[in-house]
Design a protein around this motif. Structure first.
Motif, PDB file in Angstrom:
ATOM      1  N   GLY A   1      46.887  34.345  39.894  1.00 17.09           N
ATOM      2  CA  GLY A   1      47.430  34.739  38.604  1.00 17.09           C
ATOM      3  C   GLY A   1      48.344  35.944  38.724  1.00 17.09           C
ATOM      4  N   TYR A   2      47.937  36.908  39.522  1.00 18.83           N
ATOM      5  CA  TYR A   2      48.752  38.114  39.723  1.00 18.83           C
ATOM      6  C   TYR A   2      50.105  37.752  40.322  1.00 18.83           C
ATOM      7  CZ  TYR A   2      50.017  42.840  41.166  1.00 18.83           C
ATOM      8  OH  TYR A   2      50.671  44.041  41.326  1.00 18.83           O
ATOM      9  N   SER A   3      50.105  36.912  41.341  1.00 21.65           N
ATOM     10  CA  SER A   3      51.375  36.531  41.970  1.00 21.65           C
ATOM     11  C   SER A   3      52.241  35.718  41.014  1.00 21.65           C
ATOM     12  CB  SER A   3      51.138  35.780  43.280  1.00 21.65           C
ATOM     13  OG  SER A   3      50.535  34.528  43.047  1.00 21.65           O
ATOM     14  N   HIS A   4      51.644  34.855  40.213  1.00 24.50           N
ATOM     15  CA  HIS A   4      52.413  34.083  39.233  1.00 24.50           C
ATOM     16  C   HIS A   4      52.977  34.995  38.143  1.00 24.50           C
ATOM     17  CE1 HIS A   4      50.428  29.936  40.187  1.00 24.50           C
ATOM     18  NE2 HIS A   4      51.203  30.397  41.163  1.00 24.50           N
ATOM     19  N   GLY A   5      52.233  36.001  37.753  1.00 22.53           N
ATOM     20  CA  GLY A   5      52.724  36.958  36.764  1.00 22.53           C
ATOM     21  C   GLY A   5      53.940  37.714  37.266  1.00 22.53           C
ATOM     22  N   ILE A   6      53.899  38.154  38.516  1.00 21.84           N
ATOM     23  CA  ILE A   6      55.049  38.840  39.105  1.00 21.84           C
ATOM     24  C   ILE A   6      56.240  37.899  39.169  1.00 21.84           C
ATOM     25  CG2 ILE A   6      55.971  39.849  41.224  1.00 21.84           C
ATOM     26  CD1 ILE A   6      53.185  41.031  41.702  1.00 21.84           C
ATOM     27  N   ARG A   7      56.009  36.676  39.616  1.00 19.73           N
ATOM     28  CA  ARG A   7      57.082  35.676  39.702  1.00 19.73           C
ATOM     29  C   ARG A   7      57.733  35.476  38.339  1.00 19.73           C
ATOM     30  NH1 ARG A   7      54.727  30.047  39.918  1.00 19.73           N
ATOM     31  NH2 ARG A   7      54.452  30.678  37.755  1.00 19.73           N
ATOM     32  N   ASP A   8      56.913  35.312  37.311  1.00 18.61           N
ATOM     33  CA  ASP A   8      57.451  35.059  35.981  1.00 18.61           C
ATOM     34  C   ASP A   8      58.160  36.279  35.406  1.00 18.61           C
ATOM     35  OD1 ASP A   8      56.504  32.514  36.222  1.00 18.61           O
ATOM     36  OD2 ASP A   8      54.824  32.783  34.803  1.00 18.61           O
ATOM     37  N   PHE A   9      57.713  37.480  35.737  1.00 18.79           N
ATOM     38  CA  PHE A   9      58.412  38.690  35.313  1.00 18.79           C
ATOM     39  C   PHE A   9      59.807  38.723  35.921  1.00 18.79           C
ATOM     40  CE2 PHE A   9      59.855  43.005  35.933  1.00 18.79           C
ATOM     41  CZ  PHE A   9      59.738  43.527  34.643  1.00 18.79           C
ATOM     42  N   ILE A  10      59.881  38.422  37.194  1.00 20.54           N
ATOM     43  CA  ILE A  10      61.169  38.446  37.902  1.00 20.54           C
ATOM     44  C   ILE A  10      62.106  37.383  37.349  1.00 20.54           C
ATOM     45  CG2 ILE A  10      62.259  37.988  40.136  1.00 20.54           C
ATOM     46  CD1 ILE A  10      59.743  39.310  41.411  1.00 20.54           C
ATOM     47  N   ASN A  11      61.586  36.227  36.995  1.00 18.33           N
ATOM     48  CA  ASN A  11      62.408  35.101  36.551  1.00 18.33           C
ATOM     49  C   ASN A  11      62.692  35.080  35.061  1.00 18.33           C
ATOM     50  OD1 ASN A  11      62.713  33.995  39.128  1.00 18.33           O
ATOM     51  ND2 ASN A  11      60.736  32.953  38.973  1.00 18.33           N
TER      52      ASN A  11
ATOM     53  N   GLN B   1      43.589  37.253  33.728  1.00 19.10           N
ATOM     54  CA  GLN B   1      43.523  38.704  33.918  1.00 19.10           C
ATOM     55  C   GLN B   1      44.545  39.132  34.980  1.00 19.10           C
ATOM     56  OE1 GLN B   1      40.105  41.433  35.562  1.00 19.10           O
ATOM     57  NE2 GLN B   1      39.326  40.372  33.759  1.00 19.10           N
ATOM     58  N   GLY B   2      44.596  38.375  36.071  1.00 23.29           N
ATOM     59  CA  GLY B   2      45.562  38.664  37.126  1.00 23.29           C
ATOM     60  C   GLY B   2      46.992  38.450  36.676  1.00 23.29           C
ATOM     61  N   TYR B   3      47.216  37.387  35.912  1.00 27.54           N
ATOM     62  CA  TYR B   3      48.561  37.082  35.433  1.00 27.54           C
ATOM     63  C   TYR B   3      49.088  38.225  34.562  1.00 27.54           C
ATOM     64  CZ  TYR B   3      52.510  34.652  33.414  1.00 27.54           C
ATOM     65  OH  TYR B   3      53.779  34.306  33.025  1.00 27.54           O
ATOM     66  N   GLU B   4      48.280  38.686  33.634  1.00 27.26           N
ATOM     67  CA  GLU B   4      48.705  39.777  32.751  1.00 27.26           C
ATOM     68  C   GLU B   4      49.062  41.030  33.553  1.00 27.26           C
ATOM     69  OE1 GLU B   4      49.329  39.973  29.458  1.00 27.26           O
ATOM     70  OE2 GLU B   4      49.073  37.797  29.472  1.00 27.26           O
ATOM     71  N   GLN B   5      48.239  41.348  34.536  1.00 26.89           N
ATOM     72  CA  GLN B   5      48.504  42.537  35.343  1.00 26.89           C
ATOM     73  C   GLN B   5      49.748  42.353  36.203  1.00 26.89           C
ATOM     74  OE1 GLN B   5      45.057  44.362  37.237  1.00 26.89           O
ATOM     75  NE2 GLN B   5      43.745  43.343  35.742  1.00 26.89           N
ATOM     76  N   GLY B   6      49.946  41.137  36.711  1.00 35.24           N
ATOM     77  CA  GLY B   6      51.142  40.860  37.499  1.00 35.24           C
ATOM     78  C   GLY B   6      52.394  40.924  36.650  1.00 35.24           C
TER      79      GLY B   6
ATOM     80  N   VAL C   1      36.644  33.616  41.930  1.00 36.40           N
ATOM     81  CA  VAL C   1      37.373  34.356  40.894  1.00 36.40           C
ATOM     82  C   VAL C   1      38.372  35.306  41.534  1.00 36.40           C
ATOM     83  CG1 VAL C   1      35.591  34.149  39.122  1.00 36.40           C
ATOM     84  CG2 VAL C   1      35.554  36.115  40.662  1.00 36.40           C
ATOM     85  N   HIS C   2      38.104  35.739  42.745  1.00 40.88           N
ATOM     86  CA  HIS C   2      39.015  36.641  43.448  1.00 40.88           C
ATOM     87  C   HIS C   2      40.313  35.920  43.800  1.00 40.88           C
ATOM     88  CE1 HIS C   2      34.953  38.256  44.021  1.00 40.88           C
ATOM     89  NE2 HIS C   2      35.555  39.406  43.812  1.00 40.88           N
ATOM     90  N   GLN C   3      40.199  34.683  44.261  1.00 38.63           N
ATOM     91  CA  GLN C   3      41.399  33.902  44.565  1.00 38.63           C
ATOM     92  C   GLN C   3      42.162  33.573  43.292  1.00 38.63           C
ATOM     93  OE1 GLN C   3      39.582  30.708  46.867  1.00 38.63           O
ATOM     94  NE2 GLN C   3      40.749  31.395  48.643  1.00 38.63           N
ATOM     95  N   ALA C   4      41.444  33.241  42.231  1.00 41.26           N
ATOM     96  CA  ALA C   4      42.090  32.925  40.955  1.00 41.26           C
ATOM     97  C   ALA C   4      42.848  34.143  40.432  1.00 41.26           C
ATOM     98  CB  ALA C   4      41.055  32.454  39.940  1.00 41.26           C
TER      99      ALA C   4
ATOM    100  N   LEU D   1      40.435  43.392  39.332  1.00 42.81           N
ATOM    101  CA  LEU D   1      39.645  42.335  38.721  1.00 42.81           C
ATOM    102  C   LEU D   1      38.379  42.954  38.139  1.00 42.81           C
ATOM    103  CD1 LEU D   1      38.866  39.382  38.159  1.00 42.81           C
ATOM    104  CD2 LEU D   1      37.959  39.291  40.486  1.00 42.81           C
ATOM    105  N   VAL D   2      38.203  42.824  36.835  1.00 39.33           N
ATOM    106  CA  VAL D   2      37.020  43.362  36.171  1.00 39.33           C
ATOM    107  C   VAL D   2      36.094  42.181  35.890  1.00 39.33           C
ATOM    108  CG1 VAL D   2      36.144  44.706  34.236  1.00 39.33           C
ATOM    109  CG2 VAL D   2      38.426  45.179  35.154  1.00 39.33           C
ATOM    110  N   ILE D   3      35.181  41.948  36.806  1.00 37.79           N
ATOM    111  CA  ILE D   3      34.302  40.785  36.730  1.00 37.79           C
ATOM    112  C   ILE D   3      33.439  40.807  35.477  1.00 37.79           C
ATOM    113  CG2 ILE D   3      32.355  39.636  37.859  1.00 37.79           C
ATOM    114  CD1 ILE D   3      33.724  40.210  40.512  1.00 37.79           C
ATOM    115  N   ASP D   4      33.022  41.983  35.051  1.00 36.66           N
ATOM    116  CA  ASP D   4      32.175  42.078  33.862  1.00 36.66           C
ATOM    117  C   ASP D   4      32.892  41.632  32.593  1.00 36.66           C
ATOM    118  OD1 ASP D   4      30.039  42.981  35.370  1.00 36.66           O
ATOM    119  OD2 ASP D   4      30.486  45.104  35.005  1.00 36.66           O
TER     120      ASP D   4
END
Length: 67
Positions: free
Chosen positions: A56-66, A16-21, A49-52, A30-33
């Motif tokens: 994911g969000y930071s990895h998504g941003i990284r991959d967008f940039i790269n 979920q975080g990766y997609e948003q990133g 789940v908050h850390q995960a 984060l939509v826990i439900d």
């Protein structure tokens, strides 16, 4: 906060975080439900789940940039 997200799927939170990133969401949420229940045993339960999501969000941003 300790109980919020307990027994939920960390991989789902990461995804979920990766997609948003990757979409460069300015208001990540984060939509826990929407997360599935954790099927992990001792090595995967009670992880944050908050850390995960944040990872994911930071990895998504990284991959967008790269891309």
């Amino acid at each position: 906060m300790h109980e919020h997200g307990r027994h939920k799927c960390c991989l789902c939170a990461y995804n979920q975080g990766y997609e948003q990133g990757f979409q460069l969401s300015e208001n990540p949420r984060l939509v826990i439900d929407d997360l599935g229940d954790s099927q992990a045993h001792l090595d995967g339960r009670h992880k944050s789940v908050h850390q995960a999501f944040a990872l994911g969000y930071s990895h998504g941003i990284r991959d967008f940039i790269n891309q």
